[in-house]
Design a protein around this motif. Structure first.
Motif, PDB file in Angstrom:
ATOM      1  N   ARG A 377       0.855  -1.179   0.000  1.00 26.76           N
ATOM      2  CA  ARG A 377       0.000   0.000   0.000  1.00 26.76           C
ATOM      3  C   ARG A 377       0.890   1.228   0.000  1.00 26.76           C
ATOM      4  O   ARG A 377       2.048   1.178   0.428  1.00 26.76           O
ATOM      5  N   LEU A 378       0.365   2.315  -0.500  1.00 27.74           N
ATOM      6  CA  LEU A 378       1.114   3.561  -0.505  1.00 27.74           C
ATOM      7  C   LEU A 378       1.213   4.092   0.918  1.00 27.74           C
ATOM      8  O   LEU A 378       0.203   4.227   1.614  1.00 27.74           O
ATOM      9  N   SER A 379       2.438   4.386   1.337  1.00 28.16           N
ATOM     10  CA  SER A 379       2.645   4.915   2.685  1.00 28.16           C
ATOM     11  C   SER A 379       2.890   6.411   2.684  1.00 28.16           C
ATOM     12  O   SER A 379       2.841   7.048   3.735  1.00 28.16           O
ATOM     13  N   GLY A 380       3.197   6.997   1.515  1.00 31.70           N
ATOM     14  CA  GLY A 380       3.438   8.430   1.423  1.00 31.70           C
ATOM     15  C   GLY A 380       4.722   8.886   2.085  1.00 31.70           C
ATOM     16  O   GLY A 380       4.946  10.084   2.257  1.00 31.70           O
ATOM     17  N   ARG A 381       5.602   7.969   2.459  1.00 32.56           N
ATOM     18  CA  ARG A 381       6.826   8.317   3.170  1.00 32.56           C
ATOM     19  C   ARG A 381       8.019   8.306   2.229  1.00 32.56           C
ATOM     20  O   ARG A 381       7.968   7.723   1.139  1.00 32.56           O
ATOM     21  N   GLY A 382       9.106   8.908   2.680  1.00 30.35           N
ATOM     22  CA  GLY A 382      10.324   8.945   1.888  1.00 30.35           C
ATOM     23  C   GLY A 382      11.061   7.624   1.937  1.00 30.35           C
ATOM     24  O   GLY A 382      10.800   6.757   2.784  1.00 30.35           O
ATOM     25  N   LEU A 383      12.019   7.460   1.032  1.00 34.37           N
ATOM     26  CA  LEU A 383      12.771   6.210   0.975  1.00 34.37           C
ATOM     27  C   LEU A 383      13.637   6.013   2.206  1.00 34.37           C
ATOM     28  O   LEU A 383      13.956   4.879   2.576  1.00 34.37           O
ATOM     29  N   ALA A 384      14.053   7.106   2.864  1.00 26.21           N
ATOM     30  CA  ALA A 384      14.919   6.989   4.034  1.00 26.21           C
ATOM     31  C   ALA A 384      14.151   6.695   5.313  1.00 26.21           C
ATOM     32  O   ALA A 384      14.760   6.480   6.357  1.00 26.21           O
ATOM     33  N   ASP A 385      12.826   6.657   5.258  1.00 30.43           N
ATOM     34  CA  ASP A 385      12.023   6.416   6.456  1.00 30.43           C
ATOM     35  C   ASP A 385      12.005   4.920   6.736  1.00 30.43           C
ATOM     36  O   ASP A 385      11.459   4.130   5.953  1.00 30.43           O
ATOM     37  N   THR A 386      12.598   4.518   7.871  1.00 28.87           N
ATOM     38  CA  THR A 386      12.686   3.093   8.211  1.00 28.87           C
ATOM     39  C   THR A 386      11.438   2.585   8.912  1.00 28.87           C
ATOM     40  O   THR A 386      11.357   1.394   9.196  1.00 28.87           O
ATOM     41  N   SER A 387      10.481   3.439   9.214  1.00 30.48           N
ATOM     42  CA  SER A 387       9.267   3.002   9.909  1.00 30.48           C
ATOM     43  C   SER A 387       8.173   2.575   8.947  1.00 30.48           C
ATOM     44  O   SER A 387       7.062   2.280   9.363  1.00 30.48           O
ATOM     45  N   THR A 388       8.482   2.536   7.650  1.00 36.88           N
ATOM     46  CA  THR A 388       7.457   2.195   6.672  1.00 36.88           C
ATOM     47  C   THR A 388       6.980   0.765   6.826  1.00 36.88           C
ATOM     48  O   THR A 388       5.821   0.456   6.572  1.00 36.88           O
ATOM     49  N   ASP A 389       7.869  -0.175   7.261  1.00 37.92           N
ATOM     50  CA  ASP A 389       7.503  -1.579   7.301  1.00 37.92           C
ATOM     51  C   ASP A 389       6.364  -1.859   8.270  1.00 37.92           C
ATOM     52  O   ASP A 389       5.615  -2.806   8.092  1.00 37.92           O
ATOM     53  N   GLN A 390       6.196  -1.049   9.324  1.00 35.64           N
ATOM     54  CA  GLN A 390       5.151  -1.320  10.284  1.00 35.64           C
ATOM     55  C   GLN A 390       3.764  -1.067   9.700  1.00 35.64           C
ATOM     56  O   GLN A 390       2.766  -1.538  10.246  1.00 35.64           O
ATOM     57  N   PHE A 391       3.674  -0.340   8.592  1.00 38.23           N
ATOM     58  CA  PHE A 391       2.393  -0.084   7.968  1.00 38.23           C
ATOM     59  C   PHE A 391       2.062  -1.123   6.890  1.00 38.23           C
ATOM     60  O   PHE A 391       1.034  -0.997   6.234  1.00 38.23           O
ATOM     61  N   THR A 392       2.903  -2.111   6.705  1.00 42.34           N
ATOM     62  CA  THR A 392       2.640  -3.140   5.701  1.00 42.34           C
ATOM     63  C   THR A 392       2.241  -4.475   6.318  1.00 42.34           C
ATOM     64  O   THR A 392       1.797  -5.355   5.594  1.00 42.34           O
ATOM     65  N   THR A 393       2.386  -4.644   7.612  1.00 40.94           N
ATOM     66  CA  THR A 393       2.004  -5.880   8.284  1.00 40.94           C
ATOM     67  C   THR A 393       0.643  -5.676   8.932  1.00 40.94           C
ATOM     68  O   THR A 393       0.510  -4.919   9.895  1.00 40.94           O
ATOM     69  N   VAL A 394      -0.375  -6.336   8.414  1.00 39.50           N
ATOM     70  CA  VAL A 394      -1.719  -6.181   8.961  1.00 39.50           C
ATOM     71  C   VAL A 394      -2.076  -7.309   9.921  1.00 39.50           C
ATOM     72  O   VAL A 394      -3.071  -7.208  10.642  1.00 39.50           O
ATOM     73  N   LEU A 395      -1.278  -8.393   9.942  1.00 41.75           N
ATOM     74  CA  LEU A 395      -1.447  -9.456  10.930  1.00 41.75           C
ATOM     75  C   LEU A 395      -0.062 -10.005  11.251  1.00 41.75           C
ATOM     76  O   LEU A 395       0.527 -10.728  10.445  1.00 41.75           O
ATOM     77  N   PRO A 396       0.501  -9.682  12.422  1.00 40.42           N
ATOM     78  CA  PRO A 396       1.856 -10.164  12.748  1.00 40.42           C
ATOM     79  C   PRO A 396       1.942 -11.683  12.825  1.00 40.42           C
ATOM     80  O   PRO A 396       2.863 -12.285  12.280  1.00 40.42           O
ATOM     81  N   VAL A 397       1.004 -12.326  13.507  1.00 43.37           N
ATOM     82  CA  VAL A 397       0.958 -13.776  13.604  1.00 43.37           C
ATOM     83  C   VAL A 397      -0.461 -14.155  14.000  1.00 43.37           C
ATOM     84  O   VAL A 397      -1.057 -13.539  14.888  1.00 43.37           O
ATOM     85  N   GLY A 398      -1.022 -15.136  13.318  1.00 46.55           N
ATOM     86  CA  GLY A 398      -2.397 -15.523  13.601  1.00 46.55           C
ATOM     87  C   GLY A 398      -2.704 -16.923  13.135  1.00 46.55           C
ATOM     88  O   GLY A 398      -1.963 -17.516  12.339  1.00 46.55           O
ATOM     89  N   THR A 399      -3.791 -17.458  13.635  1.00 45.32           N
ATOM     90  CA  THR A 399      -4.259 -18.778  13.242  1.00 45.32           C
ATOM     91  C   THR A 399      -5.038 -18.689  11.937  1.00 45.32           C
ATOM     92  O   THR A 399      -5.225 -17.600  11.376  1.00 45.32           O
ATOM     93  N   ARG A 400      -5.526 -19.843  11.482  1.00 43.42           N
ATOM     94  CA  ARG A 400      -6.297 -19.844  10.240  1.00 43.42           C
ATOM     95  C   ARG A 400      -7.551 -18.983  10.379  1.00 43.42           C
ATOM     96  O   ARG A 400      -7.903 -18.237   9.453  1.00 43.42           O
ATOM     97  N   ALA A 401      -8.226 -19.078  11.517  1.00 43.59           N
ATOM     98  CA  ALA A 401      -9.424 -18.264  11.722  1.00 43.59           C
ATOM     99  C   ALA A 401      -9.076 -16.773  11.704  1.00 43.59           C
ATOM    100  O   ALA A 401      -9.827 -15.957  11.138  1.00 43.59           O
ATOM    101  N   ASP A 402      -7.940 -16.405  12.292  1.00 42.23           N
ATOM    102  CA  ASP A 402      -7.513 -15.002  12.273  1.00 42.23           C
ATOM    103  C   ASP A 402      -7.240 -14.537  10.850  1.00 42.23           C
ATOM    104  O   ASP A 402      -7.612 -13.413  10.465  1.00 42.23           O
ATOM    105  N   VAL A 403      -6.582 -15.383  10.077  1.00 43.99           N
ATOM    106  CA  VAL A 403      -6.256 -15.026   8.692  1.00 43.99           C
ATOM    107  C   VAL A 403      -7.531 -14.787   7.894  1.00 43.99           C
ATOM    108  O   VAL A 403      -7.634 -13.808   7.127  1.00 43.99           O
ATOM    109  N   GLU A 404      -8.513 -15.647   8.052  1.00 43.78           N
ATOM    110  CA  GLU A 404      -9.745 -15.484   7.289  1.00 43.78           C
ATOM    111  C   GLU A 404     -10.476 -14.209   7.685  1.00 43.78           C
ATOM    112  O   GLU A 404     -11.038 -13.511   6.830  1.00 43.78           O
ATOM    113  N   ARG A 405     -10.478 -13.875   8.977  1.00 38.45           N
ATOM    114  CA  ARG A 405     -11.155 -12.647   9.409  1.00 38.45           C
ATOM    115  C   ARG A 405     -10.466 -11.414   8.821  1.00 38.45           C
ATOM    116  O   ARG A 405     -11.137 -10.477   8.359  1.00 38.45           O
ATOM    117  N   VAL A 406      -9.135 -11.403   8.851  1.00 36.95           N
ATOM    118  CA  VAL A 406      -8.405 -10.247   8.330  1.00 36.95           C
ATOM    119  C   VAL A 406      -8.575 -10.131   6.815  1.00 36.95           C
ATOM    120  O   VAL A 406      -8.752  -9.023   6.280  1.00 36.95           O
TER     121      VAL A 406
END
Length: 561
Positions: A377-406
């Motif tokens: 997804r577009l984050s609107g941040r610069g290339l030097a911004d190292t905090s961009t990765d936190q906006f790309t993970t929408v489920l850090p770890v989950g079960t099958r039921a969690d995956v389907e809900r997300v």
């Protein structure tokens, strides 16, 4: 405390035009403001009326916090021995060390020193006041604009029809003061517009207004909020610290009339998933190798390992704390994702802003049935911004039921008939009746472990790419967001009659590459995807997701009139 009164526009910021001969032509500021601002009767928040407003009065203090830390560090460094003598006199053998305080006292410069300190304090207050006076924002029916700077002025604008999301960040210290930072995510590199800082109540109201305007609807349909009374500022200031402390425990969004999170991640599962990550295993292997190398004759290698261990430990702890208090829930304006223990970030991703979704599972997680979900997804941040990765993970770890809900939140328009292609055949496949087009047997030497899983499937709504054996991955590309498809062949590929397929989308952790598929099948999906993308794009209404509703409402009001 609330934002200050409306600020009249500066003369140099007023719009201007030129006559054919080059002479400037004047434009009526009143007519310009009326055209740019939504009608006052339809405005929900007092800060979204199209006029210029100032940030919270404490904004310069928190924005200049780093400079204050540096000044405090210099002071502590100069008075370090005096502080040690004050609390631990035995450490310095009972002798008071000499420092600038002794010089001031010996030379009878106490009054001069006090005046100097007072002058510095007054100078800081003056600088903070001027900075606050020149830091303004406004929200019109088309843009979110922020102006800042005294000597060097900066004017940033985010068009509402290109808003990719709105993030509300509450750093731990700012939370104690009841403040929050609002970041409007734009659709370009370094295109974000930040409103820092506002009171939490104002930030949430402004965020709702921005998302509603971006949806194509009118603010008046959401009702009006009562503006805070001037007489209530004293009581609000008295309770703001206690409210901030409560917010650290309860969360940045408590209490808020939002639906509960559809996923809850236990702390034990989160810690175990980090222990079973590839980076942890790699660090353990490196430590073992260094220990063995030091035993065999190079002991100095152990000292070089200390900074690495400290750095990895900080990274490991930070990866856990930023995933604590994770929640994801649907809202009328999109998907709301909250994460972070100390600095809490709440982002709302409007519909149609996810360009690719990937479900992945490490072989270390397979026995526990855990998966993670990342998106492009577009984050609107610069290339030097190292905090961009936190906006790309929408489920850090989950079960099958969690995956389907997300998945049902980030892919809401996927038909029910296509869901078996996602999990049963895509994530867990291949099955006996596998609908995916896989790598041919003749090319299995190029994918010795994963050639049975390596494949694709094209539906009327999405392109699905399945790959990996040690790391199982399923990438989903909505056709309405797909930019292009590429087919490439090398000399070995031509000899085996296979090709490499690549789905192009915005840059992110989700890769669109799929190698070693049958050449003729790749050509067929190339042609079918071209037609599918044109059809999906023509029918896509996610750009202004409430525009049709607003238009129908306007027609109803016109008929009633």
């Amino acid at each position: 405390m609330t934002a200050g009164p409306p600020v009249p526009p500066d003369p140099e910021d007023a719009p201007s035009a030129s006559m054919p001969g080059g002479a400037p032509a004047s434009i009526d500021p009143a007519s310009t403001a009326t055209a740019a601002s939504p009608p006052r009767a339809l405005v929900r928040s007092p800060l979204s009326d199209g006029e210029w407003h100032r940030m919270h009065p404490l904004t310069p203090l928190f924005r200049g916090g780093f400079a204050l830390v540096v000044v405090a560090g210099i002071i502590i460094a100069n008075f370090r021995d005096r502080l040690i003598y004050l609390f631990l006199p035995d450490e310095l053998d009972g002798e008071m060390p000499e420092d600038p305080v002794d010089f001031v006292i010996d030379n009878n410069l106490i009054l001069v020193a006090l005046l100097a300190v007072l002058g510095i304090v007054l100078l800081l207050i003056a600088l903070f006041y001027v900075s606050w006076r020149f830091h303004t924002f406004r929200i019109t029916g088309d843009d979110v604009e922020v102006r800042s700077g005294v000597l060097f002025r900066t004017h940033r604008r985010a068009p509402l029809d290109r808003v990719q999301g709105v993030n509300l960040t509450r750093p731990m210290v700012a939370r104690l003061a009841g403040l929050a930072k609002l970041e409007v995510v734009g659709a370009g590199l370094d295109a974000n517009v930040k409103l820092e800082y506002l009171s939490t109540a104002n930030a949430e109201a402004v965020r709702a207004d921005i998302l509603r305007l971006a949806s194509g609807a009118r603010l008046g349909e959401a009702g009006t909020d009562a503006a805070p009374r001037a007489g209530s500022r004293v009581s609000a200031a008295a309770s703001v610290v206690s409210a901030g402390i409560t917010g650290i425990i309860d969360g940045a969004e408590e209490p808020v009339a939002e639906p509960a999170s559809v996923v809850h991640i236990p702390i034990g599962r989160l810690i175990a998933s980090r222990l079973l990550s590839g980076s942890t295993i790699g660090l353990v292997v490196a430590i073992i190798a260094i220990i063995v190398g030091s035993v065999l004759g190079t002991p100095w290698i152990l000292f070089s390992m200390v900074p690495t261990v400290i750095g990895f430990g900080a990274y490991w702890i930070r990866s856990i704390t930023k995933s604590l208090r994770y929640s994801i829930a649907p809202t009328p304006s999109g998907v709301r994702i909250t994460f972070g223990l100390f600095t809490t970030v709440t982002e709302i991703v409007p519909p149609g802003r996810v360009h690719a979704v990937q479900i992945s599972q490490s072989i270390l997680w397979r026995g526990f049935g855990w998966w993670t979900i990342t998106v492009n997804r577009l984050s609107g941040r610069g290339l030097a911004d190292t905090s961009t990765d936190q906006f790309t993970t929408v489920l850090p770890v989950g079960t099958r039921a969690d995956v389907e809900r997300v998945l049902r939140l980030v892919l809401p328009h996927l038909p029910e008939s296509e869901w078996p292609l996602i999990f049963e055949h895509g994530v867990l496949g291949p099955t006996a009746d596998d609908p995916y087009t896989n790598s041919p047997r003749r090319a299995r030497l190029l994918r010795p472990l994963s050639w049975r899983r390596n494949g694709f499937d094209l539906t009327p709504d999405a392109l699905l790419l399945r790959k990996g054996f040690i790391w199982r991955r399923l990438a989903i590309f909505p056709l309405a967001r797909l930019q292009s498809i590429q087919i490439a062949q090398g000399p070995v590929d031509r000899a085996l009659g296979v090709a490499n397929l690549h789905a192009h989308t915005i840059t992110g952790p989700v890769s669109g590459s799929l190698g070693i598929v049958d050449r003729d099948a790749a050509l067929r999906v190339f042609e079918a995807a071209e037609a599918g993308v044109m059809t999906a794009t023509a029918g896509d209404r996610s750009h202004r997701w409430a525009g049709d509703e607003a238009h129908a409402s306007d027609q109803d009001e016109h008929r009633d009139a």
